[in-house]
Design an enzyme around this catalytic site. Structure first.
Site, PDB file in Angstrom:
ATOM      1  N   GLY A  29       0.834  -1.207   0.000  1.00  0.00           N
ATOM      2  CA  GLY A  29       0.000   0.000   0.000  1.00  0.00           C
ATOM      3  C   GLY A  29       0.859   1.244   0.000  1.00  0.00           C
ATOM      4  O   GLY A  29       2.060   1.177  -0.270  1.00  0.00           O
ATOM      5  N   ASN A  30       0.257   2.378   0.271  1.00  0.00           N
ATOM      6  CA  ASN A  30       1.030   3.621   0.390  1.00  0.00           C
ATOM      7  C   ASN A  30       0.332   4.534   1.399  1.00  0.00           C
ATOM      8  O   ASN A  30      -0.719   4.181   1.927  1.00  0.00           O
ATOM      9  CB  ASN A  30       1.202   4.285  -0.981  1.00  0.00           C
ATOM     10  CG  ASN A  30      -0.126   4.633  -1.623  1.00  0.00           C
ATOM     11  OD1 ASN A  30      -0.878   5.446  -1.107  1.00  0.00           O
ATOM     12  ND2 ASN A  30      -0.442   3.973  -2.740  1.00  0.00           N
TER      13      ASN A  30
END
Ligand code: C5P
Length: 226
Positions: A29-30
């Site tokens: 993810g980020n």
């Protein structure tokens, strides 16, 4: 003060990160919070537009009768939803920080820790903004974001061209108090000719007003040519 035009239009807005599953407990993810995308959706809706908000996994709520929120997890799901709705929209504002890669295989069991190095094979995700840019009609506008680690207008312009965007919003991770999780941002807006707007550091909700103003101006111009 200028009277704001009521928008009798429908926009697709993507927001937040995407999560790409590795196994039942892990993902890629980020740090995108979704705040900028939600602020743009809210601003479009408050001006009378209908908004289809395709949101990745975020901890935000939104409550406006003009906004239909569709929650997705992965880039592939975001892509499917965008393609489903885009043809009925006047424009798309691609704010999501879509993960560039997803694991080739999603393990059905939790991957066990070992003392050896572990190699995860990744495949490229579809570029949603470029896909919409490729199929947009003359009466549709597609707006993208370029998040760079340096304020690089050339990189943003190259992205605008490759993805066939009408506008691109450049924000730099190097600018203090700008970027993913902050409540403030500092942006430049570019069209194919170059920079048409510089915001300075402002609340994301105020930046959303600037962005929507430029979208409306650009749309009026495009429609005057059509
Ligand atoms: O190429 P880059 O990821 O920097 O492009 C950013 C822009 O493209 C943003 O508008 C983002 O929402 C969009 N994008 C997308 N799908 C991807 C990657 C980026 O829609 N897979």
């Amino acid at each position: 003060m200028l009277k704001k035009k009521r928008l009798n239009k429908t926009y697709l807005v993507t927001a937040g990160p995407t999560h790409e599953k590795i196994d039942p407990v892990r993902y890629i993810g980020n740090y995108s919070s979704g705040k900028m995308g939600f602020a743009i959706a809210e601003q479009l809706a408050s001006r009378g537009a209908k908004v289809i908000l395709i949101a990745g996994p975020v901890a935000l709520t939104i409550n406006h009768p003009n906004i239909t929120r569709i929650d997705v997890i992965s880039a592939a799901e975001m892509y499917d939803q965008c393609l489903l709705y885009f043809s009925n929209c006047n424009g798309a504002v691609m704010v999501a920080a879509v993960a560039d890669f997803a694991p080739v295989v999603i393990n059905s069991q939790k991957i066990k820790r070992t003392t050896e190095n572990f190699i995860l094979e990744l495949k490229a995700n579809p570029d949603i903004a470029a896909s919409l840019g490729a199929i947009k009609r003359k009466d549709q506008i597609v707006v993208g974001f370029a998040l760079e680690t340096s304020s690089d207008e050339e990189k943003a312009l190259a992205k605008l061209r490759v993805k066939n965007l009408d506008l691109i919003i450049l924000n730099s991770l190097n600018d203090k108090d700008s970027g993913f999780v902050t409540d403030t941002n500092s942006i430049k807006i570019l069209n194919s000719e170059g920079v048409i707007f510089t915001s300075g550091l402002k609340l994301k909700t105020d930046i959303a007003v600037d962005i929507v103003n430029k979208i409306i101006e650009t749309e009026d111009f495009i429609l005057s040519l059509a």
